[in-house]
Design an enzyme around this catalytic site. Structure first.
Site, short mmCIF file in Angstrom:
data_model
loop_
_atom_site.label_atom_id
_atom_site.label_comp_id
_atom_site.label_asym_id
_atom_site.label_seq_id
_atom_site.Cartn_x
_atom_site.Cartn_y
_atom_site.Cartn_z
N TYR A 1 0.83 -1.21 0.00
CA TYR A 1 0.00 0.00 0.00
C TYR A 1 0.86 1.26 0.00
O TYR A 1 0.50 2.26 -0.60
CB TYR A 1 -0.90 0.03 1.26
CG TYR A 1 -2.24 -0.60 1.09
CD1 TYR A 1 -2.37 -1.93 0.73
CD2 TYR A 1 -3.41 0.13 1.32
CE1 TYR A 1 -3.61 -2.52 0.61
CE2 TYR A 1 -4.65 -0.45 1.20
CZ TYR A 1 -4.75 -1.77 0.85
OH TYR A 1 -5.99 -2.34 0.74
N ASP B 1 -6.67 -6.79 3.92
CA ASP B 1 -7.76 -6.10 3.23
C ASP B 1 -8.70 -7.13 2.61
O ASP B 1 -9.92 -7.08 2.78
CB ASP B 1 -7.17 -5.19 2.15
CG ASP B 1 -8.25 -4.48 1.35
OD1 ASP B 1 -9.20 -3.96 1.96
OD2 ASP B 1 -8.15 -4.46 0.10
N ASP C 1 -3.50 -18.05 0.30
CA ASP C 1 -4.48 -18.71 -0.58
C ASP C 1 -5.22 -19.79 0.19
O ASP C 1 -6.44 -19.93 0.11
CB ASP C 1 -3.81 -19.25 -1.85
CG ASP C 1 -2.56 -20.08 -1.59
OD1 ASP C 1 -2.05 -20.09 -0.44
OD2 ASP C 1 -2.08 -20.73 -2.55
N LYS D 1 2.62 -15.30 2.43
CA LYS D 1 2.84 -16.03 1.17
C LYS D 1 4.33 -16.34 1.11
O LYS D 1 5.04 -15.98 0.15
CB LYS D 1 2.35 -15.16 -0.01
CG LYS D 1 2.34 -15.85 -1.35
CD LYS D 1 1.25 -16.91 -1.50
CE LYS D 1 1.41 -17.65 -2.82
NZ LYS D 1 0.51 -18.82 -2.92
C1 IPM Z 1 -10.54 -0.90 3.70
C2 IPM Z 1 -10.72 -0.27 2.35
C3 IPM Z 1 -9.52 0.63 2.07
C4 IPM Z 1 -8.30 -0.25 2.04
C5 IPM Z 1 -9.64 1.48 0.78
C6 IPM Z 1 -10.87 2.34 0.78
C7 IPM Z 1 -8.42 2.32 0.55
O1 IPM Z 1 -10.88 -1.26 1.37
O2 IPM Z 1 -10.48 -0.15 4.69
O3 IPM Z 1 -10.48 -2.12 3.77
O4 IPM Z 1 -7.96 -0.85 1.02
O5 IPM Z 1 -7.65 -0.34 3.08
MG MG Z 2 -11.04 -3.23 2.15
#
Ligand code: IPM
Ligand code: MG
Length: 350
Positions: free
Chosen positions: A135, A241, A217, A185
């Site tokens: 990220y 996520d 996975d 992973k």
């Molecule tokens: C979450 C959301 C966010 C992320 C987005 C909106 C950037 O999907 O909080 O899970 O990917 O973290």
């Molecule tokens: Mg999310």
């Protein structure tokens, strides 16, 4: 106690209105201050995370966040898109520890896509690292690669980042069933090999906790095959996520799940794990319970008023027992209600 209220976009303002109503009913000395964020921030100040909003978030004792995102802003350059608001807040406030509980309310077992015997009584906590990984890793971008464009992002984790999220998971497990499954992973990624090493080393300080490792996975598969094998899952930003969205559906609806994002001093941002749902925004049908339960988490973790948190959770359980359902969790024989009626019912149950 100062709380920054950031409603955001889509259904954000509707669900936040219900949560603030619930908070005001508690009779606690709470100062609630609202500021625009996401697309609303862009409209107000040309920036998804306006300076004033960030300042308020920094000063407040806790932040209650709705949701951000709307297709209207998808064409903007990345820095102006609504998602940058939540990513920016996480980074600016160092909110590295994301707690995403997935619990099945007995009353909602019928709303799950899984067989009742597979998910009844389910209680998982996903601990997702929130300020590192692919990220935020640099370099990232789109470059020229001999006549065609090539997109690239960088997955990175430092030992210190892995160690501190592992400790959060182990500490959380101590208040639960004392089992942690670390998801990675490591069969493919260097980052994951380091992750596994560091988590294992931290585990030595927690002899009372049972640690296991699982590839991501396989974890995605195990979550639908036999989710009750898990107690605490700890994982990186990207895997967390994805797995937390998957886990939410085990409980019947993503509209039920709260979350907390904490920094090292316990300050936190609290938000429902669902998004802004622009398709149902403004229609008064969104489920406010994930946001109301996020407010309960806020009272417990940042505002240190656990009894108030329990009151809210009890009130939510009560309205579900009484048969009230928003459309997303509706099943035959129940009473279908809108966003506001659901909020009012929680207030009445309080
Ligand atoms: C979450 C959301 C966010 C992320 C987005 C909106 C950037 O999907 O909080 O899970 O990917 O973290
Ligand atoms: Mg999310």
């Amino acid at each position: 106690m100062r709380v920054a209220i950031l409603p955001g976009d889509g259904i954000g303002p509707e669900i936040i209105a219900q949560a603030t109503k619930v908070l005001r009913t508690l009779g606690l000395p709470l100062e609630l201050e609202t500021a625009p964020v996401g697309g609303a921030g862009y409209e107000a100040a040309g920036d998804p995370l306006p300076a004033k909003t960030l300042a308020l978030a920094k000063e407040a004792d806790a932040i209650l966040f709705g949701a951000v995102g709307d297709a209207r802003y998808d064409k903007l350059e990345r820095a102006k898109r609504p998602e940058q608001a939540i990513l920016g807040l996480r980074k600016a406030l160092g909110l590295f520890a994301n707690l995403r509980p997935a619990r099945v309310h007995a009353e909602l077992a019928a709303a799950s896509a899984l067989k009742p015997e597979v998910e009844a009584g389910l209680d998982i906590l996903i601990v997702r690292e929130l300020t590192g990984d692919i990220y935020f890793g640099e370099p990232k971008g789109v470059r020229d690669a001999g006549g065609e464009r090539e997109g690239f992002d960088t997955m990175r984790y430092r030992e210190s980042e892995i160690g501190r999220i592992a400790r959060v998971a182990f500490e959380a497990a101590r208040k639960r069933a004392r089992r942690v499954c670390s998801v990675d992973k490591a069969n493919v990624l260097e980052t994951s090999q380091l992750w596994r090493e560091v988590v294992s080393a931290e585990a030595a300080k927690y002899p009372d906790i049972e640690l296991s490792h699982m590839y991501v996975d396989n974890c995605a598969m195990q979550l639908v095959r036999n989710p009750k094998q898990f107690d605490v899952i700890v994982t990186g930003n990207l895997f967390g996520d994805i797995l937390s969205d998957e886990a939410s559906m085990l409980t019947g609806s993503i509209g039920m799940l709260p979350s907390a994002a904490l920094n090292e001093s316990g300050k936190g941002l609290y938000e429902p794990i669902h998004g802004s749902a622009p398709d149902i925004a403004g229609r008064g049908v969104a489920n406010p319970l994930a946001t109301i339960l996020s407010a309960a988490m806020m009272l417990r973790y940042s505002l240190r008023t656990p009894q108030a948190a329990e009151r809210i959770e009890g009130a939510v359980a009560r309205v579900l027992q009484d048969g009230l359902r928003t459309a997303d969790i509706y099943t035959a024989g129940m009473r279908k209600v809108g966003t506001e009626q659901m909020g009012d019912a929680v207030v009445a149950a309080l």
